[in-house]
Design an enzyme around this catalytic site. Structure first.
Site, short mmCIF file in Angstrom:
data_model
loop_
_atom_site.label_atom_id
_atom_site.label_comp_id
_atom_site.label_asym_id
_atom_site.label_seq_id
_atom_site.Cartn_x
_atom_site.Cartn_y
_atom_site.Cartn_z
N ASN A 1 0.84 -8.66 -1.49
CA ASN A 1 -0.16 -7.53 -1.41
C ASN A 1 -1.80 -7.87 -1.32
OD1 ASN A 1 1.69 -5.40 -0.51
ND2 ASN A 1 2.57 -5.57 -2.85
N GLY B 1 4.40 -2.16 -3.39
CA GLY B 1 2.88 -2.04 -3.18
C GLY B 1 2.02 -2.73 -4.32
#
Length: 237
Positions: free
Chosen positions: A112, A84
């Protein structure tokens, strides 16, 4: 191509949900340890590098370690992938990770950023800052950049600018470039987990092959740089 774009889009949405939960979390990866005398190859990356959904030994950095050992090269791999993470998060971690010597820095970040639609200019600035910090290290590490691409549904102009960031940074910083980390894997259902984004064990093996084609010449001195660190120092294999 339409089906491929749909698959990649679905896969992108899945990773976006994952990164929102993890972006501000403290880094879980351990910094390089001094217990080994072998020069370190540090993989700074996202869930693609961390091997989300798989055992640690199935992630491509661990597979690269196997290739290093088989080639008789005296490097050890450190997997500093965090699920993430954006390029801004990677930049925040580098000083901590650089507390121990790094011989080769492999940077995988940006997926991301793209999922959030962040400006390519911010991606460029963050990666350049990471490379700038690395260049201050002594001895100075060799640099390898793993490129990422966005699917066409993000807009042709955005996708093109995103891809050009990696090409420009590789040239500017004399970094070896893997044009697209997920070449031959992204958008292929059989090589990705049910989320459509993260490679399966077989997909990770293909990713390792893609990375190894560029990394092996760097480690073995076959890339024409004579195994030097850019400041006259030699990287010990």
């Amino acid at each position: 191509m339409i089906v491929r774009s749909i698959i990649i889009s679905a896969l992108v949405a899945t990773l976006s949900g994952c990164e929102q939960a993890r972006e501000e979390s403290p880094a879980k990866a351990s910094p390089p340890s001094a217990e080994s005398e072998r020069p370190t190859v540090l993989f700074l990356g996202t869930s693609l590098t961390a091997g989300l959904g798989l055992e640690p030994e199935q992630a491509y950095p661990a597979l690269i370690q196997q290739k290093i050992d088989s080639a008789g090269l005296r490097y050890r791999v450190v997997n500093a992938g965090v699920s993430g993470e954006t390029s801004a998060g990677a930049l925040r971690r580098v000083d901590w990770l650089f507390r121990e010597p790094v011989s080769v820095l492999v940077v995988e970040t940006g997926a991301n950023d793209g999922l959030r639609g962040l400006p390519p200019d911010s991606l460029r600035a963050n990666i350049q800052a990471i490379f700038g910090r690395a260049k201050q290290l002594r001895p100075r590490p060799r640099l390898v950049l793993l490129g990422m691409r966005m699917p066409p549904n993000y807009g042709r102009a955005y996708s093109q600018k995103f891809q050009e960031v990696y090409q420009e940074l590789a040239r500017r910083n004399d970094a070896a470039l893997v044009p697209f980390l997920l070449e031959g894997v992204g958008g292929i259902p059989s090589l990705n987990q049910p989320d459509g984004m993260h490679p399966t064990a077989e997909g990770q093996r293909k990713v390792a092959e893609t990375v190894w084609r560029v990394l092996e010449p760097v480690l073995s001195g076959k890339d024409g740089k004579d195994g030097k660190d850019g400041k006259g120092g030699r990287l010990s294999p």
